[in-house]
Design an enzyme around this catalytic site. Structure first.
Site, PDB file in Angstrom:
ATOM      1  CG  LEU A   1      -3.560  -1.081  -5.995  1.00 33.18           C
ATOM      2  CD1 LEU A   1      -4.058   0.369  -5.244  1.00 33.18           C
ATOM      3  CD2 LEU A   1      -4.702  -1.463  -6.893  1.00 33.18           C
TER       4      LEU A   1
ATOM      5  NE  ARG B   1      10.537 -11.726   0.475  1.00 33.11           N
ATOM      6  CZ  ARG B   1      10.327 -11.284  -0.758  1.00 33.11           C
ATOM      7  NH1 ARG B   1      10.422 -12.196  -1.967  1.00 33.11           N
ATOM      8  NH2 ARG B   1       9.525 -10.190  -1.105  1.00 33.11           N
TER       9      ARG B   1
ATOM     10  NE  ARG C   1      -5.419   7.475  -3.480  1.00 30.94           N
ATOM     11  CZ  ARG C   1      -4.433   7.903  -3.923  1.00 30.94           C
ATOM     12  NH1 ARG C   1      -3.172   7.390  -3.013  1.00 30.94           N
ATOM     13  NH2 ARG C   1      -3.881   8.912  -4.268  1.00 30.94           N
TER      14      ARG C   1
ATOM     15  CE  LYS D   1      16.308  -8.287   3.669  1.00 31.66           C
ATOM     16  NZ  LYS D   1      15.800  -7.598   2.608  1.00 31.66           N
TER      17      LYS D   1
ATOM     18  CE1 TYR E   1       5.987  -6.485   5.430  1.00 33.03           C
ATOM     19  CE2 TYR E   1       3.603  -6.180   6.413  1.00 33.03           C
ATOM     20  CZ  TYR E   1       4.573  -6.825   5.204  1.00 33.03           C
ATOM     21  OH  TYR E   1       4.181  -7.448   4.437  1.00 33.03           O
TER      22      TYR E   1
HETATM   23  N1  LIG Z   1       4.479 -11.003   1.686  1.00 33.95           N
HETATM   24  C1  LIG Z   1       5.274 -10.233   1.264  1.00 33.95           C
HETATM   25  O1  LIG Z   1       6.539 -10.506   0.912  1.00 33.95           O
HETATM   26  C2  LIG Z   1       4.678  -8.862   0.919  1.00 33.95           C
HETATM   27  C3  LIG Z   1       5.430  -7.848   0.273  1.00 33.95           C
HETATM   28  C4  LIG Z   1       4.928  -6.602   0.096  1.00 33.95           C
HETATM   29  C5  LIG Z   1       3.734  -6.347   0.654  1.00 33.95           C
HETATM   30  N2  LIG Z   1       3.026  -7.269   1.280  1.00 33.95           N
HETATM   31  C6  LIG Z   1       1.463  -6.823   1.939  1.00 33.95           C
HETATM   32  O2  LIG Z   1       0.951  -6.166   0.994  1.00 33.95           O
HETATM   33  C7  LIG Z   1       0.340  -5.199   1.309  1.00 33.95           C
HETATM   34  C8  LIG Z   1       0.015  -4.171   0.167  1.00 33.95           C
HETATM   35  O3  LIG Z   1       1.200  -4.017  -0.614  1.00 33.95           O
HETATM   36  P1  LIG Z   1       1.474  -2.591  -1.292  1.00 33.95           P
HETATM   37  O4  LIG Z   1       1.321  -1.447  -0.399  1.00 33.95           O
HETATM   38  O5  LIG Z   1       2.757  -2.394  -2.010  1.00 33.95           O
HETATM   39  O6  LIG Z   1       0.143  -2.702  -2.131  1.00 33.95           O
HETATM   40  P2  LIG Z   1      -0.719  -1.794  -3.228  1.00 33.95           P
HETATM   41  O7  LIG Z   1      -2.160  -1.561  -2.785  1.00 33.95           O
HETATM   42  O8  LIG Z   1      -0.252  -2.506  -4.521  1.00 33.95           O
HETATM   43  O9  LIG Z   1       0.048  -0.445  -3.075  1.00 33.95           O
HETATM   44  C9  LIG Z   1      -0.097   0.675  -2.348  1.00 33.95           C
HETATM   45  C10 LIG Z   1       0.657   1.922  -2.554  1.00 33.95           C
HETATM   46  O10 LIG Z   1       0.017   2.340  -3.608  1.00 33.95           O
HETATM   47  C11 LIG Z   1      -0.104   3.887  -3.583  1.00 33.95           C
HETATM   48  N3  LIG Z   1      -1.387   4.300  -4.509  1.00 33.95           N
HETATM   49  C12 LIG Z   1      -1.329   5.407  -5.209  1.00 33.95           C
HETATM   50  N4  LIG Z   1      -2.319   5.436  -5.950  1.00 33.95           N
HETATM   51  C13 LIG Z   1      -3.186   4.767  -5.267  1.00 33.95           C
HETATM   52  C14 LIG Z   1      -4.920   4.604  -5.351  1.00 33.95           C
HETATM   53  N5  LIG Z   1      -5.527   5.256  -6.154  1.00 33.95           N
HETATM   54  N6  LIG Z   1      -5.295   3.592  -4.763  1.00 33.95           N
HETATM   55  C15 LIG Z   1      -4.736   2.934  -3.748  1.00 33.95           C
HETATM   56  N7  LIG Z   1      -3.293   3.035  -3.552  1.00 33.95           N
HETATM   57  C16 LIG Z   1      -2.774   4.134  -4.489  1.00 33.95           C
HETATM   58  C17 LIG Z   1      -0.306   3.835  -2.138  1.00 33.95           C
HETATM   59  O11 LIG Z   1      -0.315   5.028  -1.712  1.00 33.95           O
HETATM   60  P3  LIG Z   1      -1.141   6.064  -0.568  1.00 33.95           P
HETATM   61  O12 LIG Z   1      -0.915   5.454   0.765  1.00 33.95           O
HETATM   62  O13 LIG Z   1      -0.528   7.457  -0.878  1.00 33.95           O
HETATM   63  O14 LIG Z   1      -2.661   5.731  -0.940  1.00 33.95           O
HETATM   64  C18 LIG Z   1       0.324   3.009  -1.752  1.00 33.95           C
HETATM   65  O15 LIG Z   1       1.776   3.678  -1.592  1.00 33.95           O
HETATM   66  C19 LIG Z   1       1.458  -4.665   2.313  1.00 33.95           C
HETATM   67  O16 LIG Z   1       0.746  -3.752   3.176  1.00 33.95           O
HETATM   68  C20 LIG Z   1       1.718  -5.671   3.065  1.00 33.95           C
HETATM   69  O17 LIG Z   1       0.936  -6.329   3.895  1.00 33.95           O
HETATM   70  C21 LIG Z   1       3.569  -8.513   1.664  1.00 33.95           C
END
Ligand SMILES: NC(=O)c1ccc[n+]([C@@H]2O[C@H](COP(=O)([O-])OP(=O)(O)OC[C@H]3O[C@@H](n4cnc5c(N)ncnc54)[C@H](OP(=O)(O)O)[C@@H]3O)[C@@H](O)[C@H]2O)c1
Length: 296
Positions: free
Chosen positions: A213, A130, A266, A98, A54
């Site tokens: 989300l 992965r 948020r 990669k 990350y």
């Molecule tokens: N294991 C894996 O392969 C893998 C892959 C991807 C992610 N992950 C994990 O999953 C976590 C979450 O992933 P994600 O960040 O894609 O999750 P998410 O919660 O689905 O999406 C977050 C994104 O949505 C935006 N967003 C827009 N409106 C929002 C609202 N009303 N409320 C909340 N968010 C809003 C956020 O922007 P703002 O910041 O501006 O609110 C942020 O960019 C990561 O941090 C990581 O730990 C794991």
């Protein structure tokens, strides 16, 4: 906040805060990172998700700086991190390509680096990020067992594994794998029917859901799905994000959504999702609207 037991040694908060995007925040100061962690802890969100990769291999150090400044935070948190992706960025910028690396040497090096970057003594949960097509399950399994035995990691699990990947790795190790972190949301519905959730539900393993989300895609734009989410949200006095998360919480497999917003306001309302009532009709309405068709 509900707590979910993954095994005798490990218990997570039902909602998890993910730090994939932490390096993209305009403010990565210790003070701001501490404020985000405190905002989570105040709601009972004690579990934090990281990965070595990350922030171009920089996100763990951002968390580490906050933990060095305020070491008492560590005892109030469970820290998850991941390894095996080697991408030509950050500390691996010199790599020509990669790849995934589940060799003992790479896993041990990754764990030592993660411990140092985050300034912690033990990782609560280490995930293989992965599935690696070149994984020697006996070598990887033994390396993971040894890390648990040495106390460097409390528990181990996987991410983005299909049931057969899980069974292969588990067959090469003694420590029971604790969880699988998979993509799951109203914009990624396939695990509800492709066997992934059924496999873990049958085996009693809670599943971590990444990008609940849709990585933000469910929060923007207008569609039948966003209109329905807004309608449910308005009726229950929450926002659209809470409805998207509640959709996952309703499933009996014990899904642990991992949320990734960087926005402090948020973050402070993440736990609103726990107040949403989601009856079977509402769940199916969301499910079918997400699928874009009626169930047969
Ligand atoms: N294991 C894996 O392969 C893998 C892959 C991807 C992610 N992950 C994990 O999953 C976590 C979450 O992933 P994600 O960040 O894609 O999750 P998410 O919660 O689905 O999406 C977050 C994104 O949505 C935006 N967003 C827009 N409106 C929002 C609202 N009303 N409320 C909340 N968010 C809003 C956020 O922007 P703002 O910041 O501006 O609110 C942020 O960019 C990561 O941090 C990581 O730990 C794991």
């Amino acid at each position: 906040m509900d707590r979910i037991k993954l095994n005798d040694d490990l218990e997570f908060s039902r909602l998890i805060y993910g730090m994939w995007r932490i390096g993209n925040d305009s403010d990565t100061s210790v003070k701001h990172v501490e404020a985000k962690i405190e905002a989570c802890l105040e709601q009972g969100i004690t579990t934090f998700d990281q990965a070595d990769i990350y922030g171009d291999y920089g996100a763990e150090a951002i968390l580490g700086a906050a933990l060095k400044a305020n070491p008492s935070l560590r005892d109030r948190m469970e820290i998850v991190t991941k390894c095996d992706i080697v991408a030509p960025i950050g500390r691996y910028a010199h790599k020509p390509v990669k790849y995934y690396d589940t060799s003992r040497t790479h896993i041990e090096l990754s764990v030592e680096t993660s411990l140092r970057e985050m300034a912690i003594e033990q990782i609560d949960l280490l995930l293989i990020h992965r599935p690696d097509p070149l994984m020697d399950h006996m070598e990887t399994g033994a390396a993971l067992d040894d890390l648990v035995k040495a106390g460097k990691v409390k528990s181990v699990g996987v991410s983005n594994f299909r049931p057969w990947d899980w069974e292969l790795l588990q067959s090469g190790m003694r420590t029971p794998l604790a969880t699988n972190q998979i993509e799951l949301s109203l914009s990624e519905l396939s695990p509800f029917t492709n066997g992934d959730l059924a496999f873990h539900q049958k085996n009693g393993q809670p599943v971590m859901a990444w990008s609940p989300l849709g990585g933000g895609s469910l929060m923007t734009g207008t569609s039948d799905l966003t209109a329905l989410m807004d309608q449910i949200a308005a009726a229950q006095g929450v926002d659209r994000a809470a409805v998207a998360v509640a959709f996952l919480l309703r499933h009996p497999a014990r899904i642990l959504p991992v949320l990734g917003t960087n926005n402090l306001t948020r973050i402070k309302s993440i736990s609103d999702a726990l107040t949403v009532e989601m009856d079977r009709e509402t769940w199916f309405n969301l499910y079918q609207t997400g699928l874009g068709r009626e169930v047969p």
